[in-house]
Design a protein around this motif. Sequence first.
Motif, PDB file in Angstrom:
ATOM      1  N   THR A 172       0.830  -1.211   0.000  1.00  0.00           N
ATOM      2  CA  THR A 172       0.000   0.000   0.000  1.00  0.00           C
ATOM      3  C   THR A 172       0.857   1.250   0.000  1.00  0.00           C
ATOM      4  O   THR A 172       0.637   2.177  -0.791  1.00  0.00           O
ATOM      5  N   ARG A 173       1.878   1.288   0.867  1.00  0.00           N
ATOM      6  CA  ARG A 173       2.714   2.479   0.926  1.00  0.00           C
ATOM      7  C   ARG A 173       3.527   2.665  -0.354  1.00  0.00           C
ATOM      8  O   ARG A 173       3.782   3.801  -0.770  1.00  0.00           O
ATOM      9  N   LEU A 174       3.938   1.564  -0.982  1.00  0.00           N
ATOM     10  CA  LEU A 174       4.651   1.692  -2.259  1.00  0.00           C
ATOM     11  C   LEU A 174       3.744   2.289  -3.331  1.00  0.00           C
ATOM     12  O   LEU A 174       4.174   3.127  -4.125  1.00  0.00           O
ATOM     13  N   ARG A 175       2.497   1.867  -3.346  1.00  0.00           N
ATOM     14  CA  ARG A 175       1.567   2.424  -4.332  1.00  0.00           C
ATOM     15  C   ARG A 175       1.288   3.893  -4.056  1.00  0.00           C
ATOM     16  O   ARG A 175       1.150   4.704  -4.985  1.00  0.00           O
ATOM     17  N   LEU A 176       1.211   4.244  -2.774  1.00  0.00           N
ATOM     18  CA  LEU A 176       1.036   5.654  -2.424  1.00  0.00           C
ATOM     19  C   LEU A 176       2.274   6.463  -2.812  1.00  0.00           C
ATOM     20  O   LEU A 176       2.169   7.590  -3.304  1.00  0.00           O
ATOM     21  N   ALA A 177       3.463   5.877  -2.587  1.00  0.00           N
ATOM     22  CA  ALA A 177       4.706   6.566  -2.951  1.00  0.00           C
ATOM     23  C   ALA A 177       4.768   6.799  -4.453  1.00  0.00           C
ATOM     24  O   ALA A 177       5.179   7.877  -4.904  1.00  0.00           O
ATOM     25  N   ARG A 178       4.378   5.798  -5.219  1.00  0.00           N
ATOM     26  CA  ARG A 178       4.399   5.974  -6.679  1.00  0.00           C
ATOM     27  C   ARG A 178       3.372   7.017  -7.108  1.00  0.00           C
ATOM     28  O   ARG A 178       3.641   7.849  -7.990  1.00  0.00           O
ATOM     29  N   HIS A 179       2.187   6.970  -6.505  1.00  0.00           N
ATOM     30  CA  HIS A 179       1.158   7.980  -6.778  1.00  0.00           C
ATOM     31  C   HIS A 179       1.721   9.382  -6.543  1.00  0.00           C
ATOM     32  O   HIS A 179       1.586  10.278  -7.392  1.00  0.00           O
ATOM     33  N   ASN A 180       2.371   9.571  -5.405  1.00  0.00           N
ATOM     34  CA  ASN A 180       2.920  10.885  -5.069  1.00  0.00           C
ATOM     35  C   ASN A 180       4.060  11.271  -6.014  1.00  0.00           C
ATOM     36  O   ASN A 180       4.205  12.445  -6.387  1.00  0.00           O
ATOM     37  N   ALA A 181       4.864  10.289  -6.409  1.00  0.00           N
ATOM     38  CA  ALA A 181       5.959  10.567  -7.339  1.00  0.00           C
ATOM     39  C   ALA A 181       5.428  10.991  -8.706  1.00  0.00           C
ATOM     40  O   ALA A 181       6.003  11.869  -9.362  1.00  0.00           O
ATOM     41  N   VAL A 182       4.327  10.381  -9.151  1.00  0.00           N
ATOM     42  CA  VAL A 182       3.694  10.789 -10.407  1.00  0.00           C
ATOM     43  C   VAL A 182       3.196  12.226 -10.279  1.00  0.00           C
ATOM     44  O   VAL A 182       3.359  13.052 -11.192  1.00  0.00           O
ATOM     45  N   LEU A 183       2.600  12.544  -9.143  1.00  0.00           N
ATOM     46  CA  LEU A 183       2.104  13.900  -8.909  1.00  0.00           C
ATOM     47  C   LEU A 183       3.231  14.925  -9.018  1.00  0.00           C
ATOM     48  O   LEU A 183       3.048  16.020  -9.574  1.00  0.00           O
ATOM     49  N   TYR A 184       4.418  14.570  -8.525  1.00  0.00           N
ATOM     50  CA  TYR A 184       5.568  15.478  -8.563  1.00  0.00           C
ATOM     51  C   TYR A 184       6.364  15.360  -9.868  1.00  0.00           C
ATOM     52  O   TYR A 184       7.344  16.089 -10.050  1.00  0.00           O
ATOM     53  N   GLY A 185       5.977  14.435 -10.739  1.00  0.00           N
ATOM     54  CA  GLY A 185       6.622  14.326 -12.044  1.00  0.00           C
ATOM     55  C   GLY A 185       7.964  13.634 -12.053  1.00  0.00           C
ATOM     56  O   GLY A 185       8.768  13.852 -12.967  1.00  0.00           O
ATOM     57  N   VAL A 186       8.239  12.761 -11.054  1.00  0.00           N
ATOM     58  CA  VAL A 186       9.556  12.117 -10.988  1.00  0.00           C
ATOM     59  C   VAL A 186       9.469  10.592 -10.922  1.00  0.00           C
ATOM     60  O   VAL A 186      10.476   9.929 -10.670  1.00  0.00           O
ATOM     61  N   ALA A 187       8.294  10.021 -11.154  1.00  0.00           N
ATOM     62  CA  ALA A 187       8.129   8.576 -10.997  1.00  0.00           C
ATOM     63  C   ALA A 187       9.008   7.774 -11.940  1.00  0.00           C
ATOM     64  O   ALA A 187       9.388   6.633 -11.637  1.00  0.00           O
ATOM     65  N   ASP A 188       9.353   8.349 -13.099  1.00  0.00           N
ATOM     66  CA  ASP A 188      10.166   7.615 -14.075  1.00  0.00           C
ATOM     67  C   ASP A 188      11.612   7.454 -13.633  1.00  0.00           C
ATOM     68  O   ASP A 188      12.366   6.701 -14.240  1.00  0.00           O
ATOM     69  N   ARG A 189      12.007   8.130 -12.576  1.00  0.00           N
ATOM     70  CA  ARG A 189      13.381   8.029 -12.095  1.00  0.00           C
ATOM     71  C   ARG A 189      13.492   7.207 -10.804  1.00  0.00           C
ATOM     72  O   ARG A 189      14.536   7.198 -10.165  1.00  0.00           O
ATOM     73  N   ILE A 190      12.394   6.555 -10.428  1.00  0.00           N
ATOM     74  CA  ILE A 190      12.378   5.783  -9.189  1.00  0.00           C
ATOM     75  C   ILE A 190      11.959   4.348  -9.480  1.00  0.00           C
ATOM     76  O   ILE A 190      10.969   4.113 -10.172  1.00  0.00           O
ATOM     77  N   GLU A 191      12.728   3.400  -8.954  1.00  0.00           N
ATOM     78  CA  GLU A 191      12.379   1.983  -9.033  1.00  0.00           C
ATOM     79  C   GLU A 191      11.785   1.591  -7.689  1.00  0.00           C
ATOM     80  O   GLU A 191      12.487   1.563  -6.664  1.00  0.00           O
ATOM     81  N   PHE A 192      10.492   1.318  -7.652  1.00  0.00           N
ATOM     82  CA  PHE A 192       9.811   0.945  -6.417  1.00  0.00           C
ATOM     83  C   PHE A 192       9.855  -0.574  -6.257  1.00  0.00           C
ATOM     84  O   PHE A 192       9.408  -1.302  -7.138  1.00  0.00           O
ATOM     85  N   ILE A 193      10.381  -1.024  -5.140  1.00  0.00           N
ATOM     86  CA  ILE A 193      10.546  -2.466  -4.921  1.00  0.00           C
ATOM     87  C   ILE A 193       9.938  -2.861  -3.583  1.00  0.00           C
ATOM     88  O   ILE A 193      10.277  -2.289  -2.540  1.00  0.00           O
ATOM     89  N   LEU A 194       9.049  -3.843  -3.625  1.00  0.00           N
ATOM     90  CA  LEU A 194       8.456  -4.390  -2.410  1.00  0.00           C
ATOM     91  C   LEU A 194       9.459  -5.355  -1.804  1.00  0.00           C
ATOM     92  O   LEU A 194       9.666  -6.451  -2.323  1.00  0.00           O
ATOM     93  N   ALA A 195      10.126  -4.933  -0.731  1.00  0.00           N
ATOM     94  CA  ALA A 195      11.209  -5.739  -0.186  1.00  0.00           C
ATOM     95  C   ALA A 195      11.482  -5.381   1.261  1.00  0.00           C
ATOM     96  O   ALA A 195      11.265  -4.243   1.692  1.00  0.00           O
ATOM     97  N   ASP A 196      11.996  -6.354   1.979  1.00  0.00           N
ATOM     98  CA  ASP A 196      12.528  -6.128   3.318  1.00  0.00           C
ATOM     99  C   ASP A 196      13.976  -5.679   3.149  1.00  0.00           C
ATOM    100  O   ASP A 196      14.778  -6.387   2.525  1.00  0.00           O
ATOM    101  N   TYR A 197      14.324  -4.524   3.700  1.00  0.00           N
ATOM    102  CA  TYR A 197      15.648  -3.970   3.462  1.00  0.00           C
ATOM    103  C   TYR A 197      16.758  -4.900   3.945  1.00  0.00           C
ATOM    104  O   TYR A 197      17.793  -5.038   3.278  1.00  0.00           O
ATOM    105  N   VAL A 198      16.595  -5.527   5.086  1.00  0.00           N
ATOM    106  CA  VAL A 198      17.645  -6.393   5.630  1.00  0.00           C
ATOM    107  C   VAL A 198      17.944  -7.525   4.654  1.00  0.00           C
ATOM    108  O   VAL A 198      19.109  -7.805   4.328  1.00  0.00           O
ATOM    109  N   GLU A 199      16.899  -8.178   4.138  1.00  0.00           N
ATOM    110  CA  GLU A 199      17.103  -9.274   3.184  1.00  0.00           C
ATOM    111  C   GLU A 199      17.654  -8.747   1.867  1.00  0.00           C
ATOM    112  O   GLU A 199      18.503  -9.375   1.226  1.00  0.00           O
ATOM    113  N   PHE A 200      17.165  -7.590   1.453  1.00  0.00           N
ATOM    114  CA  PHE A 200      17.632  -6.975   0.210  1.00  0.00           C
ATOM    115  C   PHE A 200      19.133  -6.674   0.308  1.00  0.00           C
ATOM    116  O   PHE A 200      19.906  -6.967  -0.610  1.00  0.00           O
ATOM    117  N   ALA A 201      19.551  -6.074   1.420  1.00  0.00           N
ATOM    118  CA  ALA A 201      20.956  -5.700   1.587  1.00  0.00           C
ATOM    119  C   ALA A 201      21.851  -6.931   1.611  1.00  0.00           C
ATOM    120  O   ALA A 201      22.943  -6.926   1.021  1.00  0.00           O
TER     121      ALA A 201
END
Length: 348
Positions: A172-201
């Motif tokens: 949900t928060r990722l979708r909200l973040a992308r929504h907000n990024a589209v509103l600000y015109g920068v969504a094309d420069r952000i890769e949104f990933i559903l992930a646990d940071y500890v496992e990702f790192a």
Amino acid sequence: MGKKRGVSGLSGFAREAFGSQSQFLSTEASQSSQSPDDSFISTQRNQPSGPNTTSQEPTLPPLKRRKVGLLGPGQERYDATELVPFYTDEDEVPDELRKYFSQRLRLFSLYDSGALLDHVGWFSVTPEAIAANIAERCRCDVILDAFCGVGGNAIQFAMRCERVIALDTSLTRLRLARHNAVLYGVADRIEFILADYVEFAKSYTSRNHSMQDAPNYKRKIDVVFLSPPWGGPGYIDGGAASAINQLIPPTPTPREWDTGKASTLDHPSYSLSDIQPIPGKDIFALTRQITKNVAYYLPRNVQLEEVSALVSDEKGEMVEVEEQWMGSKLKAVCCYFGGLVSGQEEMW
């Protein structure tokens, strides 16, 4: 510091750098069919199968036309209007969120144009002016926002960096973040990933170590921004360790020492051990395997002795602590490490 943006987009960056993106997605997301343009919304319907299946194309009910949301016509697939309430009047806002709603334009200057926050986002998002200041300090090619929430920091990073990798464990928060990024015109420069940071790192460092000698391997993260959960609004009372911290005088910030207000602090100090999902010291140690350049966003009452101890084994390395003020109120501190520290750029 770093390089200014010269390209737009982050097409396939995470997939190429970290392997198949699906390994970082939760069951909720990985079981859905995803198109390259929409990582979070299923774009296919289930097809019938079994002995009664014929070669004839199945008859499917017509797709319902989605109402135009806050992002306007043409942006329906990125619009998250239906996920959370969009408050326009204080009377609509739950009592516990009203003080945040009164500051909504400090959180997102485009709030009235359609920025969205979930319940947690209202009290956890970085105010826009502070996010912009941190982003300027972190200007680089590729930055990882390890706990992106509803996108306050990621948006500002995208305005100053070539590429942003934004992680969160909440779809949900990722979708909200992308929504907000589209509103600000920068969504094309952000890769949104559903992930646990500890496992990702852990996966990133393992993959990087195994491929660092491979020809033409250039997948590098320049800066990691850490803004992990502090434990909710109650963090100011000392978090989980408040019973112990009540006995320890809070660490005054430099500004409080200078103004003689050190004796007036009335909050217990905050320990890095209260950071979630794992203690703050462990998150930092894991992050430094990715890059030396770390910006650590922490409560204003954090124990600075614990912060300095994070690099106590690094001979001669300095930590820069920058207070983050909104008007006359100290909101947080951001601690810079590695090449982000003024006078220590050679570590970049």
